[in-house]
Scaffold this active site. Sequence first.
Site, PDB file in Angstrom:
ATOM      1  N   SER A 108       0.885  -1.110  -0.216  1.00  0.00           N
ATOM      2  CA  SER A 108       0.234  -0.031  -0.206  1.00  0.00           C
ATOM      3  C   SER A 108       0.745   1.201  -0.166  1.00  0.00           C
ATOM      4  CB  SER A 108      -1.063  -0.083   1.256  1.00  0.00           C
ATOM      5  OG  SER A 108      -1.475   1.409   1.412  1.00  0.00           O
ATOM      6  N   SER A 109       0.413   2.467  -0.476  1.00  0.00           N
ATOM      7  CA  SER A 109       1.181   3.529  -0.352  1.00  0.00           C
ATOM      8  C   SER A 109       1.416   4.199   1.005  1.00  0.00           C
ATOM      9  CB  SER A 109       0.476   4.514  -1.437  1.00  0.00           C
ATOM     10  OG  SER A 109      -0.879   4.860  -1.012  1.00  0.00           O
ATOM     11  N   TYR A 137      -1.226  -0.729  10.009  1.00  0.00           N
ATOM     12  CA  TYR A 137      -1.347  -1.648   8.646  1.00  0.00           C
ATOM     13  C   TYR A 137      -0.240  -1.259   7.827  1.00  0.00           C
ATOM     14  CZ  TYR A 137      -3.716  -2.170   3.957  1.00  0.00           C
ATOM     15  OH  TYR A 137      -3.762  -2.809   2.857  1.00  0.00           O
ATOM     16  N   LYS A 141       2.402  -4.285   6.542  1.00  0.00           N
ATOM     17  CA  LYS A 141       2.757  -4.214   4.916  1.00  0.00           C
ATOM     18  C   LYS A 141       4.073  -3.921   4.576  1.00  0.00           C
ATOM     19  CE  LYS A 141      -1.130  -4.848   2.857  1.00  0.00           C
ATOM     20  NZ  LYS A 141      -1.461  -6.195   2.171  1.00  0.00           N
TER      21      LYS A 141
HETATM   22  O1  GFB Z   1      -9.996   7.086   1.827  1.00  0.00           O
HETATM   23  P1  GFB Z   1      -9.452   7.288   3.353  1.00  0.00           P
HETATM   24  O2  GFB Z   1     -10.445   6.621   4.460  1.00  0.00           O
HETATM   25  O3  GFB Z   1      -7.886   6.934   3.729  1.00  0.00           O
HETATM   26  O4  GFB Z   1      -9.484   8.929   3.485  1.00  0.00           O
HETATM   27  P2  GFB Z   1      -6.536   7.281   3.610  1.00  0.00           P
HETATM   28  C1  GFB Z   1      -9.097   9.752   2.552  1.00  0.00           C
HETATM   29  C2  GFB Z   1      -9.104  11.133   2.963  1.00  0.00           C
HETATM   30  O5  GFB Z   1     -10.613  11.381   2.500  1.00  0.00           O
HETATM   31  C3  GFB Z   1      -8.983  11.297   4.367  1.00  0.00           C
HETATM   32  C4  GFB Z   1     -11.210  11.919   3.815  1.00  0.00           C
HETATM   33  O6  GFB Z   1      -8.520  12.969   4.604  1.00  0.00           O
HETATM   34  C5  GFB Z   1     -10.741  11.479   5.007  1.00  0.00           C
HETATM   35  O7  GFB Z   1     -10.517  12.297   6.135  1.00  0.00           O
HETATM   36  N1  GFB Z   1     -12.632  11.833   3.759  1.00  0.00           N
HETATM   37  C6  GFB Z   1     -13.764  12.517   3.821  1.00  0.00           C
HETATM   38  C7  GFB Z   1     -13.201  10.497   4.172  1.00  0.00           C
HETATM   39  N2  GFB Z   1     -14.872  11.984   3.826  1.00  0.00           N
HETATM   40  C8  GFB Z   1     -14.641  10.747   4.119  1.00  0.00           C
HETATM   41  C9  GFB Z   1     -15.671   9.862   4.382  1.00  0.00           C
HETATM   42  O8  GFB Z   1     -16.785   9.752   4.332  1.00  0.00           O
HETATM   43  N3  GFB Z   1     -14.968   8.293   4.544  1.00  0.00           N
HETATM   44  C10 GFB Z   1     -13.679   8.277   4.363  1.00  0.00           C
HETATM   45  N4  GFB Z   1     -13.057   6.945   4.768  1.00  0.00           N
HETATM   46  N5  GFB Z   1     -12.828   9.396   4.486  1.00  0.00           N
HETATM   47  C11 GFB Z   1      -5.988   4.917   3.900  1.00  0.00           C
HETATM   48  C12 GFB Z   1      -5.325   4.248   5.141  1.00  0.00           C
HETATM   49  O9  GFB Z   1      -5.775   6.312   4.293  1.00  0.00           O
HETATM   50  O10 GFB Z   1      -5.574   4.544   2.655  1.00  0.00           O
HETATM   51  C13 GFB Z   1      -5.279   2.899   4.803  1.00  0.00           C
HETATM   52  O11 GFB Z   1      -6.083   4.395   6.266  1.00  0.00           O
HETATM   53  C14 GFB Z   1      -4.737   2.473   3.245  1.00  0.00           C
HETATM   54  O12 GFB Z   1      -4.380   2.253   5.696  1.00  0.00           O
HETATM   55  C15 GFB Z   1      -5.655   3.302   2.215  1.00  0.00           C
HETATM   56  O13 GFB Z   1      -3.354   2.530   3.026  1.00  0.00           O
HETATM   57  C16 GFB Z   1      -5.116   3.168   0.766  1.00  0.00           C
HETATM   58  O14 GFB Z   1      -6.135   7.600   2.246  1.00  0.00           O
HETATM   59  O15 GFB Z   1      -6.266   8.505   4.528  1.00  0.00           O
END
Ligand code: GFB
Length: 315
Positions: A108-109, A137, A141
Amino acid sequence: MDKQKPILVAGHRGLAGGAIVRELAAAGYGRLLRPAREALDYRDREAVRRYFDVERPAAVVVAAAKVGGIRANNDFPVEFLLHNLQIQNNLIEAAADFGAEKLLFLGSSCIYPKHAEQPMREEALLGGPLEPTNEAYAVAKIAGIKLCQAYFRQYGRPFICAMPTNLYGPGDNFDLAGSHVLPALLRKVHEAKSAGARTVQVWGTGRPLREFLHVDDLASACRFLLENYCGMEIVNVGSGQEVSIRQLAELICEVVGFGGGLEFDSGAPDGTPRKLLDVSRLTGLGWHARIPLREGIAATYAWYRAAYDAGTARN
Ligand code: GFB
């Protein structure tokens, strides 16, 4: 890779594994092993070894993992660390012990340091502290990468590692507590439109920058690497394009046809400020992403609506 030999795609019911199965099947790989979750728990070392002893996969794709968005990662570090270590250790060890000729491990990135120079090159690994919301996580990885590299160096096993950026596409998880941002916003915006709501809530400030890759592009890159790459160095897999979370939300509103506004919840975490992969190693090998973000979101939305109507979406 021999198209007649058995290939185990671990995690075939997930977003990435499902797309990899479709890609390999379409390319003519005729013996794809997909044990049901109820029949084989990859966290169970003895069960994994018994399975490998019987099936003897010639190649293994490690797409099985405990995954989730920023909130799930932050709330459940034990499961993200422990389950991922168990799954990957068992699969990688069994692949080596039972004669697999090739293994592809998906990372993962988020393995790169929180403040890594952008775009992030593969050499940035272990160059600084990780983003706290997904440290568990990321550590799992990183351990998987190091185990593959150790088998490569010590025993000459061609166990290769791909590092995908944030993925999305048909088959994604739309459960708002566990999902990543793109499916979460697609669902929220769809529901806001259906309910005639005036606004949609977006976590954080909307300022973080993210790169998104359609899972069919990831699957194509995985097949490309399985067929053409045999090195110890990890390989980033991304689209090379980034958007802010605000821009993503606006694009999703356009695709869904929602005319309301966005409401930012700055009490929710932003996570890593920016996460853009340098994909020059992969493009140098001859592979490029093909699916533009708008087109990919539209296809994912169509899939979501069909699955939602049929009651089969993961939510
Ligand atoms: O995709 P995401 O959950 O993961 O969130 P990460 C990306 C960004 O979107 C964050 C915002 O800044 C969140 O605060 N965001 C806005 C939201 N609204 C929402 C919402 O309704 N749901 C979610 N989930 N986010 C993950 C890692 O990081 O990336 C994992 O936690 C993994 O480990 C994955 O590597 C690829 O991009 O921040």
